[in-house]
Every structure is written in structure tokens, then in C-alpha cells.
Design a protein around this motif. Structure first.
Motif, PDB file in Angstrom:
ATOM      1  N   TRP A  45       0.847  -1.179   0.000  1.00 40.72           N
ATOM      2  CA  TRP A  45       0.000   0.000   0.000  1.00 40.72           C
ATOM      3  C   TRP A  45       0.886   1.233   0.000  1.00 40.72           C
ATOM      4  N   ILE A  46       0.272   2.364  -0.201  1.00 41.19           N
ATOM      5  CA  ILE A  46       0.985   3.623  -0.067  1.00 41.19           C
ATOM      6  C   ILE A  46       1.324   3.809   1.405  1.00 41.19           C
ATOM      7  N   ARG A  47       2.495   4.318   1.677  1.00 39.92           N
ATOM      8  CA  ARG A  47       2.926   4.541   3.054  1.00 39.92           C
ATOM      9  C   ARG A  47       1.936   5.411   3.821  1.00 39.92           C
ATOM     10  N   ALA A  48       1.706   5.045   5.063  1.00 37.08           N
ATOM     11  CA  ALA A  48       0.832   5.844   5.915  1.00 37.08           C
ATOM     12  C   ALA A  48       1.484   7.205   6.145  1.00 37.08           C
ATOM     13  N   GLU A  49       0.647   8.220   6.308  1.00 36.51           N
ATOM     14  CA  GLU A  49       1.156   9.577   6.474  1.00 36.51           C
ATOM     15  C   GLU A  49       2.064   9.720   7.679  1.00 36.51           C
ATOM     16  N   LYS A  50       1.636   9.203   8.826  1.00 33.23           N
ATOM     17  CA  LYS A  50       2.438   9.362  10.031  1.00 33.23           C
ATOM     18  C   LYS A  50       2.187   8.205  10.974  1.00 33.23           C
ATOM     19  N   PRO A  51       3.163   7.926  11.857  1.00 35.45           N
ATOM     20  CA  PRO A  51       2.962   6.863  12.837  1.00 35.45           C
ATOM     21  C   PRO A  51       2.016   7.320  13.934  1.00 35.45           C
ATOM     22  N   LEU A  52       1.527   6.367  14.704  1.00 35.03           N
ATOM     23  CA  LEU A  52       0.746   6.688  15.893  1.00 35.03           C
ATOM     24  C   LEU A  52       1.727   7.185  16.951  1.00 35.03           C
ATOM     25  N   PHE A  53       1.298   8.139  17.780  1.00 32.49           N
ATOM     26  CA  PHE A  53       2.207   8.730  18.761  1.00 32.49           C
ATOM     27  C   PHE A  53       1.453   9.099  20.029  1.00 32.49           C
ATOM     28  N   VAL A  97       1.383  -2.402  22.329  1.00 35.52           N
ATOM     29  CA  VAL A  97       1.735  -0.992  22.103  1.00 35.52           C
ATOM     30  C   VAL A  97       0.771  -0.373  21.100  1.00 35.52           C
ATOM     31  N   TYR A  98       0.480  -1.091  20.029  1.00 39.77           N
ATOM     32  CA  TYR A  98      -0.442  -0.559  19.020  1.00 39.77           C
ATOM     33  C   TYR A  98      -1.843  -0.384  19.604  1.00 39.77           C
ATOM     34  N   CYS A  99      -2.279  -1.338  20.437  1.00 45.68           N
ATOM     35  CA  CYS A  99      -3.594  -1.204  21.082  1.00 45.68           C
ATOM     36  C   CYS A  99      -3.627   0.046  21.963  1.00 45.68           C
ATOM     37  N   LEU A 100      -2.564   0.254  22.729  1.00 44.33           N
ATOM     38  CA  LEU A 100      -2.475   1.432  23.594  1.00 44.33           C
ATOM     39  C   LEU A 100      -2.487   2.716  22.769  1.00 44.33           C
ATOM     40  N   LEU A 101      -1.708   2.737  21.691  1.00 46.26           N
ATOM     41  CA  LEU A 101      -1.644   3.931  20.849  1.00 46.26           C
ATOM     42  C   LEU A 101      -2.973   4.205  20.151  1.00 46.26           C
ATOM     43  N   VAL A 102      -3.675   3.156  19.755  1.00 45.18           N
ATOM     44  CA  VAL A 102      -5.002   3.335  19.143  1.00 45.18           C
ATOM     45  C   VAL A 102      -5.941   3.958  20.160  1.00 45.18           C
ATOM     46  N   GLU A 103      -5.924   3.429  21.382  1.00 46.15           N
ATOM     47  CA  GLU A 103      -6.797   3.974  22.429  1.00 46.15           C
ATOM     48  C   GLU A 103      -6.464   5.439  22.706  1.00 46.15           C
ATOM     49  N   ARG A 104      -5.181   5.757  22.785  1.00 42.07           N
ATOM     50  CA  ARG A 104      -4.781   7.135  23.080  1.00 42.07           C
ATOM     51  C   ARG A 104      -5.126   8.075  21.931  1.00 42.07           C
ATOM     52  N   SER A 105      -5.082   7.582  20.693  1.00 42.54           N
ATOM     53  CA  SER A 105      -5.353   8.471  19.551  1.00 42.54           C
ATOM     54  C   SER A 105      -6.829   8.576  19.193  1.00 42.54           C
ATOM     55  N   THR A 106      -7.625   7.542  19.498  1.00 47.14           N
ATOM     56  CA  THR A 106      -9.049   7.573  19.136  1.00 47.14           C
ATOM     57  C   THR A 106      -9.960   7.843  20.325  1.00 47.14           C
ATOM     58  N   GLY A 107      -9.434   7.612  21.532  1.00 47.19           N
ATOM     59  CA  GLY A 107     -10.275   7.767  22.722  1.00 47.19           C
ATOM     60  C   GLY A 107     -11.155   6.557  22.982  1.00 47.19           C
ATOM     61  N   LYS A 108     -11.008   5.520  22.165  1.00 46.84           N
ATOM     62  CA  LYS A 108     -11.806   4.294  22.340  1.00 46.84           C
ATOM     63  C   LYS A 108     -10.864   3.114  22.551  1.00 46.84           C
ATOM     64  N   ARG A 109     -11.156   2.327  23.559  1.00 49.89           N
ATOM     65  CA  ARG A 109     -10.332   1.153  23.842  1.00 49.89           C
ATOM     66  C   ARG A 109     -10.603   0.071  22.796  1.00 49.89           C
ATOM     67  N   LEU A 130      -2.723  -7.095  30.486  1.00 48.76           N
ATOM     68  CA  LEU A 130      -1.709  -6.919  29.450  1.00 48.76           C
ATOM     69  C   LEU A 130      -1.262  -5.463  29.394  1.00 48.76           C
ATOM     70  N   GLU A 131      -2.196  -4.542  29.517  1.00 46.70           N
ATOM     71  CA  GLU A 131      -1.838  -3.118  29.510  1.00 46.70           C
ATOM     72  C   GLU A 131      -0.908  -2.788  30.677  1.00 46.70           C
ATOM     73  N   ASN A 132      -1.208  -3.296  31.878  1.00 40.47           N
ATOM     74  CA  ASN A 132      -0.347  -3.053  33.037  1.00 40.47           C
ATOM     75  C   ASN A 132       1.043  -3.658  32.847  1.00 40.47           C
TER      76      ASN A 132
END
Length: 173
Positions: A45-53, A97-109, A130-132
Motif C-alpha cells: 500500500w501507499i505509506r501511511a502519512e504518520k505513525p501513531l504517537f 503498544v499498538y492497542c495502547l496507541l489506538v486507544e490514546r489516539s481515538t479515545g476508544k479502547r 496486558l496493559e499493566n
């Protein structure tokens, strides 16, 4: 004339059915869940614009895919190797880490993430436990990093050669 039009319509419908069936088969083989791909960081695919942060944790990540399903975003990490009997802890924590970053960026777990190996897909539940464990691991790594105690975790020359930190690593092979 109407026979020709009828025949052309049947041919078109057959072709459309064939394409739909083929795309469904490819989707099933990909290991991606049903839903809309909203992010991709694969060479296909085309590269994603930016990483999750996450600024609070100073944590960055680029999952292979994010799939939106019923208003929930599911991270998918693709591994080229065959699936081990149990997933490697490093793979599980990478997905966490990706699950945590998704939650932090979308506000939804997100309830889970997917590890897609060459021969099967594993669903890894993103539990509070797992999060802990992830947050404890991150704190431990940061502590060791500050004290200079952080050591290379392997003896694989090929792995070192592919590492993004090779140019600044004092322990490279």
C-alpha cells in the motif's frame, strides 16, 4: 438485438460475481478482519502519512494495518514466519503498544489486536492485565535506559544489521 444485450448483461453479472468472490477469498486469506482498512504500513500500500504517537509516554508505533469494525479500531501486525505454538512475548507486547496507541489516539479502547503469521491469525485480547504489564515493561526499559544498564537482547548479527538504531548502538554485532 435484445438477445445480444441480454447476453452482455449476463456476461457482466458473471464477471462482477467472479470479482466479488475473488476479493472475498483474498480478504479471508489475508487474515484481516471484516471491516474498513483505515491505516496501512505495508509495502503493498501507499505509506501511511504518520505513525501513531503518544506524547505522555513518548511512544511511537506503526502497525501494519488498522481495521475499523463496528466503530472499533483493530490493530493488525503481520509476521512473515510461521506461527509458533505460543506467540513470542515480543510480538504480543508490540501488538499491545499498538492497542495502547489506538486507544490514546481515538479515545476508544480496542478489545484486541491480531497477529497474522504466515499460516494463521492469532487474536490477542488487550486486557487491563496486558496493559499493566506493558506499562511496567516500558517503565523498566526507560529506567534501564537512563541508568545505562540497557543491553542488547540477542546475539543475531542479521538482526543487528536491520536495526534502526545500529548507527548509534555501542553493542552492535
Amino acid at each position: 438485438m435484445s438477445y445480444a444485450l441480454f447476453g452482455l448483461t449476463l456476461l457482466f453479472l458473471f464477471f462482477a460475481f467472479f470479482l466479488l468472490r475473488r476479493s472475498t477469498q483474498q480478504k479471508r486469506e489475508s487474515g484481516l478482519p471484516l471491516g474498513r482498512v483505515v491505516y496501512s504500513d505495508t509495502e503493498d500500500w501507499i505509506r501511511a502519512e504518520k505513525p501513531l504517537f503518544d506524547a505522555l509516554l513518548q511512544l511511537t508505533g506503526k502497525p501494519d494495518y488498522l481495521v475499523e469494525q463496528h466503530g472499533v479500531t483493530i490493530p493488525v501486525e503481520v509476521k512473515s514466519a510461521l506461527s509458533p505454538a505460543l506467540p513470542h512475548p515480543g510480538h504480543v507486547f508490540q501488538l499491545a503498544v499498538y492497542c495502547l496507541l489506538v486507544e490514546r489516539s481515538t479515545g476508544k479502547r480496542t478489545p484486541y489486536g491480531l497477529l497474522r503469521y504466515a499460516n494463521r491469525t492469532l487474536q490477542i485480547d488487550y486486557t487491563p492485565q496486558l496493559e499493566n504489564e506493558l506499562l511496567d515493561l516500558l517503565a523498566d526499559v526507560r529506567s534501564k535506559e537512563r541508568s545505562g544498564e540497557l543491553s542488547r537482547s540477542h546475539n543475531e548479527k542479521a538482526r543487528c544489521q536491520r536495526c534502526g538504531y545500529r548507527s548509534i548502538c555501542t553493542q552492535r554485532l
